[in-house]
Design a protein around this motif. Sequence first.
Motif, PDB file in Angstrom:
ATOM      1  N   VAL A 217      19.348   8.380   2.367  1.00 44.54           N
ATOM      2  CA  VAL A 217      19.259   9.026   3.678  1.00 44.54           C
ATOM      3  C   VAL A 217      18.783  10.467   3.532  1.00 44.54           C
ATOM      4  O   VAL A 217      17.943  10.949   4.296  1.00 44.54           O
ATOM      5  N   VAL A 221      15.223  10.051   5.198  1.00 47.89           N
ATOM      6  CA  VAL A 221      15.375  10.331   6.630  1.00 47.89           C
ATOM      7  C   VAL A 221      15.511  11.815   6.906  1.00 47.89           C
ATOM      8  O   VAL A 221      14.754  12.398   7.700  1.00 47.89           O
ATOM      9  N   ILE A 222      16.475  12.463   6.279  1.00 45.29           N
ATOM     10  CA  ILE A 222      16.709  13.889   6.550  1.00 45.29           C
ATOM     11  C   ILE A 222      15.531  14.734   6.086  1.00 45.29           C
ATOM     12  O   ILE A 222      15.127  15.700   6.762  1.00 45.29           O
ATOM     13  N   TYR A 225      12.762  14.541   8.621  1.00 45.32           N
ATOM     14  CA  TYR A 225      13.103  15.237   9.867  1.00 45.32           C
ATOM     15  C   TYR A 225      13.008  16.746   9.697  1.00 45.32           C
ATOM     16  O   TYR A 225      12.522  17.459  10.586  1.00 45.32           O
ATOM     17  N   ASP A 231      11.564  11.633  13.359  1.00 46.51           N
ATOM     18  CA  ASP A 231      12.848  10.925  13.367  1.00 46.51           C
ATOM     19  C   ASP A 231      12.627   9.458  12.988  1.00 46.51           C
ATOM     20  O   ASP A 231      12.053   8.685  13.764  1.00 46.51           O
ATOM     21  N   SER A 233      15.321   7.617  11.848  1.00 41.91           N
ATOM     22  CA  SER A 233      16.702   7.157  11.658  1.00 41.91           C
ATOM     23  C   SER A 233      16.867   5.669  11.962  1.00 41.91           C
ATOM     24  O   SER A 233      17.848   5.052  11.517  1.00 41.91           O
ATOM     25  N   ILE A 236      17.552   3.245   9.038  1.00 38.70           N
ATOM     26  CA  ILE A 236      18.816   3.225   8.303  1.00 38.70           C
ATOM     27  C   ILE A 236      19.470   1.844   8.345  1.00 38.70           C
ATOM     28  O   ILE A 236      20.052   1.373   7.366  1.00 38.70           O
TER      29      ILE A 236
END
Length: 414
Positions: A217, A221-222, A225, A231, A233, A236
Amino acid sequence: MADVSNMVPLKDISAKCDRVCIFGTGDFGRSLGYRFLQAGYNVVYGSRGQSNYGLLPKGSEVLGHAEAAEKCDIIILAIHREQYGFLSSLSHILERKVLVDVSNNLKMNQYPESNAQYLAQLLPKAIVVKAFNTVSAWALQSGTLDASRQVFVCGDDAESKERVMDIARRLGLTPLDQGYLLAATELENYPLQLFPLWRLPFYIAVGLTAFIFFYSVLTDVIYRYVTEHVDISFRIAVSLANRVFPVVSLILLGSVYLPGVIAAYLQLHRKTKYRRFPSWLDRWMLCRKQLGLVALGFAFLHVFYTLIIPNRYYVQNKRNNFILSKSKLGFVTLMLCTGHVLLYGWNKFLYSSRYNWYLPPAYMLSLVIPCTVLVLKFFLMTPCIDRKLTKIRQGWEGNVKHKPSQRYKDSSLV
Protein backbone atom coordinates in the motif's frame (compact mmCIF):
# COMPACT_ATOMS: atom_id res chain seq x y z
CA MET A 1 32.09 -59.88 52.94
CA ALA A 2 28.75 -58.41 51.96
CA ASP A 3 25.65 -59.61 53.75
CA VAL A 4 23.69 -61.58 51.18
CA SER A 5 20.77 -62.34 53.43
CA ASN A 6 18.94 -59.15 52.53
CA MET A 7 19.91 -59.02 48.89
CA VAL A 8 17.15 -59.36 46.26
CA PRO A 9 17.77 -62.05 43.65
CA LEU A 10 18.77 -60.72 40.23
CA LYS A 11 15.91 -62.63 38.65
CA ASP A 12 13.38 -60.71 40.77
CA ILE A 13 15.04 -57.36 39.94
CA SER A 14 14.92 -58.00 36.19
CA ALA A 15 11.33 -59.20 36.48
CA LYS A 16 10.31 -55.96 38.20
CA CYS A 17 12.13 -53.86 35.61
CA ASP A 18 10.24 -55.59 32.79
CA ARG A 19 6.89 -55.58 34.58
CA VAL A 20 4.57 -52.58 34.59
CA CYS A 21 1.44 -52.14 36.65
CA ILE A 22 -1.54 -50.17 35.36
CA PHE A 23 -4.28 -48.92 37.63
CA GLY A 24 -7.34 -48.43 35.45
CA THR A 25 -8.92 -50.58 32.77
CA GLY A 26 -10.52 -47.84 30.69
CA ASP A 27 -9.71 -46.95 27.09
CA PHE A 28 -6.34 -45.39 27.82
CA GLY A 29 -5.30 -48.09 30.29
CA ARG A 30 -6.14 -50.84 27.81
CA SER A 31 -4.39 -49.07 24.91
CA LEU A 32 -1.28 -48.40 26.98
CA GLY A 33 -1.20 -52.01 28.17
CA TYR A 34 -1.45 -53.21 24.57
CA ARG A 35 1.51 -51.03 23.67
CA PHE A 36 3.52 -52.30 26.64
CA LEU A 37 2.92 -55.90 25.61
CA GLN A 38 4.12 -55.13 22.10
CA ALA A 39 7.32 -53.69 23.58
CA GLY A 40 7.98 -56.87 25.56
CA TYR A 41 6.77 -55.81 29.01
CA ASN A 42 4.75 -57.98 31.38
CA VAL A 43 1.59 -56.02 32.18
CA VAL A 44 -0.29 -56.31 35.44
CA TYR A 45 -3.63 -54.53 35.82
CA GLY A 46 -4.82 -53.40 39.21
CA SER A 47 -8.60 -53.37 39.22
CA ARG A 48 -11.45 -53.43 41.73
CA GLY A 49 -13.99 -55.15 39.46
CA GLN A 50 -14.31 -57.77 36.74
CA SER A 51 -16.80 -56.09 34.43
CA ASN A 52 -14.44 -55.45 31.51
CA TYR A 53 -11.80 -58.16 31.86
CA GLY A 54 -12.69 -59.47 28.41
CA LEU A 55 -11.63 -56.16 26.84
CA LEU A 56 -8.13 -56.22 28.31
CA PRO A 57 -5.26 -57.18 25.98
CA LYS A 58 -4.40 -60.87 25.90
CA GLY A 59 -1.31 -61.78 27.88
CA SER A 60 -1.89 -59.30 30.69
CA GLU A 61 -2.52 -60.25 34.31
CA VAL A 62 -5.36 -58.85 36.40
CA LEU A 63 -5.09 -58.57 40.19
CA GLY A 64 -6.40 -56.43 42.98
CA HIS A 65 -4.80 -53.05 43.51
CA ALA A 66 -2.69 -54.12 46.48
CA GLU A 67 -1.44 -57.35 44.89
CA ALA A 68 -0.62 -55.64 41.60
CA ALA A 69 1.26 -52.80 43.33
CA GLU A 70 3.42 -55.22 45.29
CA LYS A 71 4.65 -56.87 42.07
CA CYS A 72 5.85 -53.72 40.30
CA ASP A 73 8.09 -50.75 40.95
CA ILE A 74 6.41 -48.56 38.32
CA ILE A 75 2.66 -48.00 38.41
CA ILE A 76 0.75 -46.19 35.69
CA LEU A 77 -2.27 -44.37 37.09
CA ALA A 78 -4.77 -44.33 34.21
CA ILE A 79 -7.58 -43.07 36.44
CA HIS A 80 -9.23 -39.70 37.01
CA ARG A 81 -8.30 -37.38 39.84
CA GLU A 82 -11.67 -37.96 41.46
CA GLN A 83 -10.71 -41.63 41.98
CA TYR A 84 -7.41 -40.97 43.78
CA GLY A 85 -9.04 -41.41 47.19
CA PHE A 86 -8.57 -45.20 47.41
CA LEU A 87 -4.80 -44.79 46.99
CA SER A 88 -4.49 -43.55 50.60
CA SER A 89 -5.25 -47.04 51.85
CA LEU A 90 -2.32 -48.35 49.77
CA SER A 91 0.19 -45.76 50.99
CA HIS A 92 2.34 -48.36 52.79
CA ILE A 93 2.57 -50.46 49.63
CA LEU A 94 3.20 -47.48 47.31
CA GLU A 95 6.10 -46.16 49.40
CA ARG A 96 9.12 -45.48 47.11
CA LYS A 97 7.11 -46.71 44.12
CA VAL A 98 7.16 -44.65 40.92
CA LEU A 99 3.63 -43.42 40.18
CA VAL A 100 3.18 -42.20 36.62
CA ASP A 101 0.23 -39.83 36.44
CA VAL A 102 -1.34 -39.72 32.95
CA SER A 103 -4.52 -37.84 33.84
CA ASN A 104 -5.97 -34.70 32.26
CA ASN A 105 -8.79 -32.37 33.22
CA LEU A 106 -11.96 -31.24 31.48
CA LYS A 107 -10.91 -27.59 31.38
CA MET A 108 -7.75 -25.56 31.83
CA ASN A 109 -6.69 -24.70 35.41
CA GLN A 110 -9.64 -26.66 36.79
CA TYR A 111 -7.95 -27.08 40.19
CA PRO A 112 -5.57 -24.87 42.22
CA GLU A 113 -2.78 -27.43 41.75
CA SER A 114 -2.07 -29.96 39.04
CA ASN A 115 -3.27 -33.54 39.35
CA ALA A 116 0.31 -34.74 39.71
CA GLN A 117 1.03 -32.28 42.53
CA TYR A 118 -2.18 -33.31 44.26
CA LEU A 119 -1.13 -36.94 43.98
CA ALA A 120 2.30 -36.12 45.46
CA GLN A 121 0.59 -34.42 48.42
CA LEU A 122 -1.75 -37.39 48.88
CA LEU A 123 1.12 -39.91 48.83
CA PRO A 124 4.20 -38.04 50.07
CA LYS A 125 6.32 -41.21 50.33
CA ALA A 126 5.72 -42.19 46.70
CA ILE A 127 7.59 -40.77 43.71
CA VAL A 128 5.28 -39.03 41.24
CA VAL A 129 6.18 -38.52 37.58
CA LYS A 130 3.91 -36.85 35.01
CA ALA A 131 3.97 -38.45 31.55
CA PHE A 132 1.94 -39.88 28.63
CA ASN A 133 -0.95 -37.41 29.09
CA THR A 134 -0.40 -35.87 25.63
CA VAL A 135 -0.71 -39.21 23.79
CA SER A 136 -4.18 -40.36 22.80
CA ALA A 137 -5.53 -43.86 23.42
CA TRP A 138 -6.49 -44.19 19.75
CA ALA A 139 -2.95 -43.37 18.59
CA LEU A 140 -1.45 -45.91 21.02
CA GLN A 141 -3.71 -48.72 19.89
CA SER A 142 -3.69 -48.01 16.17
CA GLY A 143 0.01 -47.26 16.00
CA THR A 144 -0.51 -43.92 14.17
CA LEU A 145 1.83 -41.95 16.41
CA ASP A 146 3.28 -39.59 13.80
CA ALA A 147 1.32 -36.64 15.13
CA SER A 148 1.68 -37.49 18.83
CA ARG A 149 5.03 -39.24 19.22
CA GLN A 150 6.39 -36.76 21.75
CA VAL A 151 5.94 -37.54 25.44
CA PHE A 152 6.47 -34.71 27.90
CA VAL A 153 7.89 -35.89 31.23
CA CYS A 154 8.34 -33.98 34.49
CA GLY A 155 9.14 -34.99 38.05
CA ASP A 156 11.25 -34.10 41.08
CA ASP A 157 13.28 -37.34 41.16
CA ALA A 158 15.79 -37.46 38.31
CA GLU A 159 16.39 -41.22 38.45
CA SER A 160 12.68 -42.10 38.38
CA LYS A 161 12.09 -39.62 35.58
CA GLU A 162 14.86 -41.21 33.53
CA ARG A 163 13.29 -44.65 34.04
CA VAL A 164 9.99 -43.38 32.69
CA MET A 165 11.76 -41.78 29.73
CA ASP A 166 13.48 -45.11 28.99
CA ILE A 167 10.06 -46.79 28.96
CA ALA A 168 8.79 -44.16 26.51
CA ARG A 169 11.74 -44.81 24.20
CA ARG A 170 11.11 -48.55 24.35
CA LEU A 171 7.52 -47.87 23.26
CA GLY A 172 8.81 -46.03 20.21
CA LEU A 173 8.01 -42.58 21.58
CA THR A 174 10.18 -39.48 21.98
CA PRO A 175 10.43 -38.29 25.60
CA LEU A 176 11.13 -34.65 26.37
CA ASP A 177 12.24 -33.66 29.88
CA GLN A 178 10.19 -30.69 31.07
CA GLY A 179 11.84 -30.27 34.48
CA TYR A 180 10.31 -30.50 37.93
CA LEU A 181 6.80 -31.51 38.87
CA LEU A 182 5.75 -27.85 38.88
CA ALA A 183 5.59 -28.12 35.08
CA ALA A 184 2.71 -30.60 35.38
CA THR A 185 0.17 -27.76 35.31
CA GLU A 186 1.37 -26.71 31.87
CA LEU A 187 1.48 -30.30 30.63
CA GLU A 188 -2.12 -30.93 31.75
CA ASN A 189 -3.29 -27.75 30.00
CA TYR A 190 -1.48 -28.65 26.77
CA PRO A 191 -4.06 -31.19 25.42
CA LEU A 192 -6.81 -28.62 26.01
CA GLN A 193 -5.17 -25.97 23.83
CA LEU A 194 -6.66 -25.49 20.38
CA PHE A 195 -4.17 -26.57 17.68
CA PRO A 196 -1.02 -25.80 19.74
CA LEU A 197 1.38 -26.55 16.86
CA TRP A 198 -0.53 -24.14 14.59
CA ARG A 199 -0.17 -21.13 16.87
CA LEU A 200 3.34 -20.07 15.82
CA PRO A 201 2.73 -20.57 12.05
CA PHE A 202 -0.53 -18.62 12.37
CA TYR A 203 1.20 -15.69 14.08
CA ILE A 204 3.98 -15.72 11.48
CA ALA A 205 1.51 -15.79 8.57
CA VAL A 206 -0.65 -12.99 10.01
CA GLY A 207 2.34 -10.78 10.84
CA LEU A 208 3.96 -11.37 7.45
CA THR A 209 0.71 -10.74 5.58
CA ALA A 210 0.11 -7.48 7.44
CA PHE A 211 3.68 -6.30 6.77
CA ILE A 212 3.65 -7.11 3.03
CA PHE A 213 0.16 -5.63 2.62
CA PHE A 214 0.99 -2.28 4.23
CA TYR A 215 4.34 -2.27 2.45
CA SER A 216 2.55 -2.67 -0.90
CA VAL A 217 0.00 0.00 0.00
CA LEU A 218 2.83 2.39 0.86
CA THR A 219 4.91 1.74 -2.27
CA ASP A 220 1.98 1.61 -4.72
CA VAL A 221 -1.13 3.42 -3.54
CA ILE A 222 0.21 6.08 -1.18
CA TYR A 223 3.23 6.79 -3.38
CA ARG A 224 1.04 7.39 -6.45
CA TYR A 225 -1.28 9.65 -4.48
CA VAL A 226 1.53 11.75 -2.96
CA THR A 227 3.67 12.10 -6.10
CA GLU A 228 1.03 12.12 -8.86
CA HIS A 229 -2.22 12.87 -6.98
CA VAL A 230 -3.75 9.74 -8.49
CA ASP A 231 -6.17 7.77 -6.33
CA ILE A 232 -5.87 4.04 -7.03
CA SER A 233 -7.20 2.88 -3.68
CA PHE A 234 -9.76 0.73 -5.51
CA ARG A 235 -6.93 -1.70 -6.27
CA ILE A 236 -6.49 -2.54 -2.58
CA ALA A 237 -9.44 -4.95 -2.51
CA VAL A 238 -8.38 -7.32 -5.29
CA SER A 239 -5.26 -6.70 -7.35
CA LEU A 240 -3.11 -5.43 -4.48
CA ALA A 241 -4.24 -8.27 -2.23
CA ASN A 242 -3.37 -10.72 -4.99
CA ARG A 243 0.14 -9.31 -5.00
CA VAL A 244 0.48 -10.08 -1.30
CA PHE A 245 -0.59 -13.74 -1.48
CA PRO A 246 2.23 -15.08 -3.71
CA VAL A 247 4.84 -13.08 -1.81
CA VAL A 248 3.74 -14.50 1.55
CA SER A 249 3.39 -17.98 0.07
CA LEU A 250 6.94 -18.01 -1.28
CA ILE A 251 8.43 -16.63 1.95
CA LEU A 252 6.60 -19.27 4.01
CA LEU A 253 7.67 -22.01 1.60
CA GLY A 254 11.28 -20.92 2.02
CA SER A 255 10.80 -20.87 5.80
CA VAL A 256 9.84 -24.55 5.66
CA TYR A 257 13.30 -25.57 4.45
CA LEU A 258 15.52 -22.92 6.02
CA PRO A 259 15.62 -24.57 9.51
CA GLY A 260 16.62 -27.92 7.97
CA VAL A 261 19.53 -26.26 6.17
CA ILE A 262 20.58 -24.44 9.37
CA ALA A 263 20.41 -27.73 11.27
CA ALA A 264 22.62 -29.42 8.68
CA TYR A 265 25.31 -26.74 8.97
CA LEU A 266 25.04 -26.94 12.77
CA GLN A 267 25.63 -30.69 12.66
CA LEU A 268 28.62 -30.17 10.37
CA HIS A 269 30.05 -27.63 12.81
CA ARG A 270 29.51 -29.86 15.84
CA LYS A 271 30.59 -33.02 13.97
CA THR A 272 27.88 -34.99 15.74
CA LYS A 273 24.13 -35.50 15.71
CA TYR A 274 23.93 -36.42 19.39
CA ARG A 275 23.35 -32.91 20.68
CA ARG A 276 20.08 -31.08 20.87
CA PHE A 277 19.37 -28.12 18.67
CA PRO A 278 18.77 -24.70 20.24
CA SER A 279 15.20 -24.35 21.50
CA TRP A 280 14.27 -21.75 18.86
CA LEU A 281 15.48 -24.01 16.04
CA ASP A 282 13.83 -27.06 17.57
CA ARG A 283 10.49 -25.25 17.77
CA TRP A 284 10.88 -23.96 14.22
CA MET A 285 11.50 -27.47 12.89
CA LEU A 286 8.50 -28.88 14.73
CA CYS A 287 6.10 -26.53 12.92
CA ARG A 288 7.51 -26.95 9.39
CA LYS A 289 4.53 -29.00 8.20
CA GLN A 290 2.11 -26.34 9.41
CA LEU A 291 4.12 -23.60 7.70
CA GLY A 292 4.02 -25.57 4.44
CA LEU A 293 0.26 -26.03 4.61
CA VAL A 294 -0.25 -22.32 5.29
CA ALA A 295 1.99 -21.53 2.30
CA LEU A 296 -0.13 -23.84 0.17
CA GLY A 297 -3.27 -22.04 1.36
CA PHE A 298 -1.88 -18.67 0.30
CA ALA A 299 -0.96 -20.17 -3.07
CA PHE A 300 -4.58 -21.27 -3.60
CA LEU A 301 -5.78 -17.79 -2.67
CA HIS A 302 -3.40 -16.39 -5.28
CA VAL A 303 -4.84 -18.71 -7.92
CA PHE A 304 -8.42 -17.85 -6.94
CA TYR A 305 -7.81 -14.09 -7.07
CA THR A 306 -5.97 -14.42 -10.37
CA LEU A 307 -9.01 -16.09 -11.96
CA ILE A 308 -11.46 -13.43 -10.79
CA ILE A 309 -9.44 -10.29 -11.55
CA PRO A 310 -11.06 -8.59 -14.59
CA ASN A 311 -7.69 -7.71 -16.02
CA ARG A 312 -6.39 -9.46 -19.09
CA TYR A 313 -2.78 -9.23 -18.03
CA TYR A 314 -3.36 -11.20 -14.85
CA VAL A 315 -5.61 -13.72 -16.57
CA GLN A 316 -3.00 -14.37 -19.22
CA ASN A 317 -0.50 -15.24 -16.49
CA LYS A 318 -2.82 -17.51 -14.53
CA ARG A 319 -1.16 -20.58 -16.05
CA ASN A 320 2.26 -19.57 -14.74
CA ASN A 321 0.91 -18.61 -11.33
CA PHE A 322 -0.98 -21.89 -11.02
CA ILE A 323 2.29 -23.66 -10.39
CA LEU A 324 2.25 -22.22 -6.86
CA SER A 325 -0.82 -24.30 -6.06
CA LYS A 326 0.92 -27.50 -7.14
CA SER A 327 3.22 -27.29 -4.13
CA LYS A 328 4.67 -30.65 -3.10
CA LEU A 329 6.57 -28.96 -0.28
CA GLY A 330 9.88 -29.96 -1.84
CA PHE A 331 12.96 -28.18 -3.07
CA VAL A 332 11.82 -28.70 -6.66
CA THR A 333 8.72 -26.65 -5.92
CA LEU A 334 10.80 -24.02 -4.18
CA MET A 335 13.10 -23.80 -7.19
CA LEU A 336 10.18 -23.53 -9.63
CA CYS A 337 8.42 -20.85 -7.60
CA THR A 338 11.63 -18.87 -7.14
CA GLY A 339 12.38 -19.19 -10.84
CA HIS A 340 8.86 -17.98 -11.65
CA VAL A 341 9.39 -14.80 -9.61
CA LEU A 342 12.84 -14.26 -11.09
CA LEU A 343 11.47 -14.54 -14.62
CA TYR A 344 8.61 -12.21 -13.71
CA GLY A 345 10.94 -9.42 -12.63
CA TRP A 346 14.35 -10.36 -14.00
CA ASN A 347 15.03 -6.88 -15.40
CA LYS A 348 12.71 -4.73 -13.31
CA PHE A 349 15.25 -4.31 -10.51
CA LEU A 350 17.49 -2.42 -12.96
CA TYR A 351 15.07 0.50 -13.33
CA SER A 352 15.21 3.15 -10.64
CA SER A 353 11.59 4.06 -11.35
CA ARG A 354 10.57 0.75 -9.76
CA TYR A 355 12.03 1.82 -6.40
CA ASN A 356 9.32 4.05 -5.01
CA TRP A 357 10.81 6.08 -2.17
CA TYR A 358 13.96 3.98 -2.64
CA LEU A 359 12.09 0.89 -1.45
CA PRO A 360 12.34 -2.34 -3.49
CA PRO A 361 9.15 -3.87 -4.95
CA ALA A 362 7.35 -6.41 -2.75
CA TYR A 363 8.20 -9.32 -5.04
CA MET A 364 11.91 -8.73 -4.36
CA LEU A 365 11.32 -9.25 -0.63
CA SER A 366 9.89 -12.68 -1.35
CA LEU A 367 13.19 -13.80 -2.89
CA VAL A 368 15.41 -13.26 0.15
CA ILE A 369 14.63 -16.45 2.11
CA PRO A 370 14.13 -18.81 -0.90
CA CYS A 371 17.37 -17.72 -2.56
CA THR A 372 19.22 -18.07 0.76
CA VAL A 373 17.87 -21.60 1.18
CA LEU A 374 18.76 -22.62 -2.38
CA VAL A 375 22.31 -21.24 -2.15
CA LEU A 376 22.98 -22.92 1.20
CA LYS A 377 21.43 -26.16 -0.06
CA PHE A 378 23.66 -26.05 -3.13
CA PHE A 379 26.77 -26.19 -0.96
CA LEU A 380 25.29 -29.05 1.09
CA MET A 381 24.78 -31.03 -2.11
CA THR A 382 28.44 -30.89 -3.11
CA PRO A 383 29.95 -34.42 -2.83
CA CYS A 384 32.56 -33.65 -0.15
CA ILE A 385 30.09 -31.96 2.23
CA ASP A 386 27.27 -34.38 1.46
CA ARG A 387 29.47 -37.40 2.33
CA LYS A 388 30.51 -35.87 5.65
CA LEU A 389 26.97 -34.89 6.58
CA THR A 390 25.72 -38.40 5.73
CA LYS A 391 28.38 -39.94 8.00
CA ILE A 392 27.36 -37.64 10.86
CA ARG A 393 23.69 -38.55 10.49
CA GLN A 394 24.63 -42.23 10.49
CA GLY A 395 26.25 -41.83 13.91
CA TRP A 396 29.84 -40.77 13.17
CA GLU A 397 31.34 -38.24 15.60
CA GLY A 398 34.49 -36.19 15.39
CA ASN A 399 36.29 -34.17 18.08
CA VAL A 400 33.47 -34.78 20.56
CA LYS A 401 34.12 -32.72 23.69
CA HIS A 402 31.03 -33.70 25.69
CA LYS A 403 30.76 -36.87 27.73
CA PRO A 404 28.70 -39.81 26.43
CA SER A 405 26.32 -39.51 29.40
CA GLN A 406 25.51 -35.95 28.39
CA ARG A 407 24.57 -36.75 24.81
CA TYR A 408 21.09 -36.02 23.60
CA LYS A 409 19.61 -36.97 20.29
CA ASP A 410 18.18 -34.13 18.28
CA SER A 411 14.41 -34.06 18.72
CA SER A 412 14.00 -33.33 15.01
CA LEU A 413 16.31 -35.19 12.65
CA VAL A 414 16.86 -33.67 9.26
